[in-house]
Design a protein around this motif. Sequence first.
Motif, PDB file in Angstrom:
ATOM      1  N   ARG A   1       4.192 -45.174   6.398  1.00 61.12           N
ATOM      2  CA  ARG A   1       3.250 -46.300   6.316  1.00 61.12           C
ATOM      3  C   ARG A   1       3.572 -47.215   5.141  1.00 61.12           C
ATOM      4  NH1 ARG A   1      -2.675 -44.340   8.255  1.00 61.12           N
ATOM      5  NH2 ARG A   1      -1.993 -43.149  10.073  1.00 61.12           N
ATOM      6  N   LEU A   2       3.919 -46.622   4.008  1.00 65.61           N
ATOM      7  CA  LEU A   2       4.290 -47.434   2.835  1.00 65.61           C
ATOM      8  C   LEU A   2       5.618 -48.150   3.071  1.00 65.61           C
ATOM      9  CD1 LEU A   2       3.268 -44.989  -0.046  1.00 65.61           C
ATOM     10  CD2 LEU A   2       2.103 -47.100   0.634  1.00 65.61           C
ATOM     11  N   ASP A   3       6.571 -47.468   3.691  1.00 66.14           N
ATOM     12  CA  ASP A   3       7.871 -48.076   4.009  1.00 66.14           C
ATOM     13  C   ASP A   3       7.721 -49.302   4.902  1.00 66.14           C
ATOM     14  OD1 ASP A   3       9.472 -46.376   2.539  1.00 66.14           O
ATOM     15  OD2 ASP A   3       9.986 -45.079   4.234  1.00 66.14           O
ATOM     16  N   LYS A   4       6.829 -49.195   5.868  1.00 67.04           N
ATOM     17  CA  LYS A   4       6.617 -50.304   6.797  1.00 67.04           C
ATOM     18  C   LYS A   4       6.135 -51.559   6.045  1.00 67.04           C
ATOM     19  CE  LYS A   4       4.141 -51.366  11.067  1.00 67.04           C
ATOM     20  NZ  LYS A   4       3.142 -50.882  12.035  1.00 67.04           N
ATOM     21  N   LEU A   5       5.216 -51.371   5.124  1.00 68.64           N
ATOM     22  CA  LEU A   5       4.745 -52.502   4.305  1.00 68.64           C
ATOM     23  C   LEU A   5       5.862 -53.050   3.420  1.00 68.64           C
ATOM     24  CD1 LEU A   5       1.191 -51.376   3.117  1.00 68.64           C
ATOM     25  CD2 LEU A   5       1.750 -53.342   4.544  1.00 68.64           C
ATOM     26  N   LEU A   6       6.609 -52.149   2.794  1.00 65.12           N
ATOM     27  CA  LEU A   6       7.705 -52.578   1.923  1.00 65.12           C
ATOM     28  C   LEU A   6       8.754 -53.359   2.694  1.00 65.12           C
ATOM     29  CD1 LEU A   6       9.320 -52.616  -0.731  1.00 65.12           C
ATOM     30  CD2 LEU A   6      10.253 -50.395  -0.068  1.00 65.12           C
ATOM     31  N   ASP A   7       9.134 -52.880   3.867  1.00 64.14           N
ATOM     32  CA  ASP A   7      10.156 -53.569   4.657  1.00 64.14           C
ATOM     33  C   ASP A   7       9.707 -54.969   5.060  1.00 64.14           C
ATOM     34  OD1 ASP A   7      11.848 -51.421   4.406  1.00 64.14           O
ATOM     35  OD2 ASP A   7      11.431 -50.610   6.398  1.00 64.14           O
ATOM     36  N   ALA A   8       8.442 -55.108   5.437  1.00 59.01           N
ATOM     37  CA  ALA A   8       7.916 -56.432   5.794  1.00 59.01           C
ATOM     38  C   ALA A   8       7.931 -57.355   4.577  1.00 59.01           C
ATOM     39  CB  ALA A   8       6.500 -56.308   6.347  1.00 59.01           C
ATOM     40  N   MET A   9       7.554 -56.823   3.418  1.00 60.69           N
ATOM     41  CA  MET A   9       7.556 -57.623   2.194  1.00 60.69           C
ATOM     42  C   MET A   9       8.978 -58.040   1.830  1.00 60.69           C
ATOM     43  SD  MET A   9       5.935 -56.722  -1.565  1.00 60.69           S
ATOM     44  CE  MET A   9       6.883 -55.234  -1.809  1.00 60.69           C
ATOM     45  N   ASN A  10       9.925 -57.129   1.931  1.00 59.85           N
ATOM     46  CA  ASN A  10      11.309 -57.439   1.569  1.00 59.85           C
ATOM     47  C   ASN A  10      11.905 -58.496   2.496  1.00 59.85           C
ATOM     48  OD1 ASN A  10      13.513 -56.709  -0.297  1.00 59.85           O
ATOM     49  ND2 ASN A  10      14.559 -56.197   1.617  1.00 59.85           N
ATOM     50  N   LYS A  11      11.621 -58.406   3.790  1.00 62.64           N
ATOM     51  CA  LYS A  11      12.114 -59.418   4.736  1.00 62.64           C
ATOM     52  C   LYS A  11      11.554 -60.790   4.402  1.00 62.64           C
ATOM     53  CE  LYS A  11      12.947 -56.372   8.631  1.00 62.64           C
ATOM     54  NZ  LYS A  11      12.397 -55.795   9.846  1.00 62.64           N
ATOM     55  N   SER A  12      10.288 -60.834   4.078  1.00 64.55           N
ATOM     56  CA  SER A  12       9.644 -62.093   3.703  1.00 64.55           C
ATOM     57  C   SER A  12      10.285 -62.675   2.444  1.00 64.55           C
ATOM     58  CB  SER A  12       8.148 -61.860   3.471  1.00 64.55           C
ATOM     59  OG  SER A  12       7.529 -62.987   2.913  1.00 64.55           O
ATOM     60  N   VAL A  13      10.491 -61.817   1.463  1.00 64.83           N
ATOM     61  CA  VAL A  13      11.094 -62.264   0.203  1.00 64.83           C
ATOM     62  C   VAL A  13      12.512 -62.771   0.438  1.00 64.83           C
ATOM     63  CG1 VAL A  13      11.970 -61.447  -2.028  1.00 64.83           C
ATOM     64  CG2 VAL A  13       9.647 -60.917  -1.313  1.00 64.83           C
ATOM     65  N   LEU A  14      13.300 -62.021   1.184  1.00 66.41           N
ATOM     66  CA  LEU A  14      14.666 -62.461   1.479  1.00 66.41           C
ATOM     67  C   LEU A  14      14.668 -63.833   2.146  1.00 66.41           C
ATOM     68  CD1 LEU A  14      16.397 -59.184   2.697  1.00 66.41           C
ATOM     69  CD2 LEU A  14      17.082 -60.584   0.743  1.00 66.41           C
ATOM     70  N   TYR A  15      13.795 -64.003   3.116  1.00 68.43           N
ATOM     71  CA  TYR A  15      13.749 -65.285   3.834  1.00 68.43           C
ATOM     72  C   TYR A  15      13.364 -66.425   2.892  1.00 68.43           C
ATOM     73  CZ  TYR A  15      12.479 -68.987   7.009  1.00 68.43           C
ATOM     74  OH  TYR A  15      12.403 -70.201   7.630  1.00 68.43           O
ATOM     75  N   TRP A  16      12.248 -66.269   2.173  1.00 71.07           N
ATOM     76  CA  TRP A  16      11.716 -67.378   1.380  1.00 71.07           C
ATOM     77  C   TRP A  16      12.499 -67.634   0.092  1.00 71.07           C
ATOM     78  CZ3 TRP A  16       8.933 -70.879   3.529  1.00 71.07           C
ATOM     79  CH2 TRP A  16       8.161 -70.552   4.641  1.00 71.07           C
TER      80      TRP A  16
END
Length: 187
Positions: free
Chosen positions: A20-35
């Motif tokens: 569950r924590l990994d799922k949140l982290l992965d979404a955050m990292n993808k967002s950060v990489l994009y922006w």
Amino acid sequence: MKTLKPMKANKGVEMEYRKRLDKLLDAMNKSVLYWILADYGNRTAKEMARAIKKRIKQWDKVFGSKAEDMAVWFATTVKKHTETGFRTALRDVDINRYPSIPNNVVNAVELENEDLIKSIPEKYFLGISTVAMMAIMYDWSVEELQKEIEKRHGITWRRIRTIARDQTHKSNELYKKAICDNLGIKY
């Protein structure tokens, strides 16, 4: 004197918490990489800082909204497994008692985990801010910046594993102690 079998922390709960924590982290990292990488070469330091602040605000809100539910799920799931394991251990030595864990102890575990979950983006973005400013100061390529962001992701990924493992074991031990105190078990 009767001896109870040892009750270990439930590995399945630890793995689910991690997932569950990994799922949140992965979404955050993808967002950060994009922006952060979008239009990287044309940004000033102030524009980069603004872009990072927007992501911090966004992900603090996301983690904050998920933290309470996740912490409640975790505390109650570990509680259920600990009580069941203790009940089984007591039954194995012919003691028919129904151990329970005080709500105050469960609430303490919930609050501690809620704070830990909320701290994940804070620690992550501290590293991202540093990396992004270094990228601008030293004129890194997009690939170099991406590589450094991925390193920060890895650091946070390992931290999540530590949180899940540590909290599962600590909570299990805390719950077992509370049960022993309630039942008058000294040794």
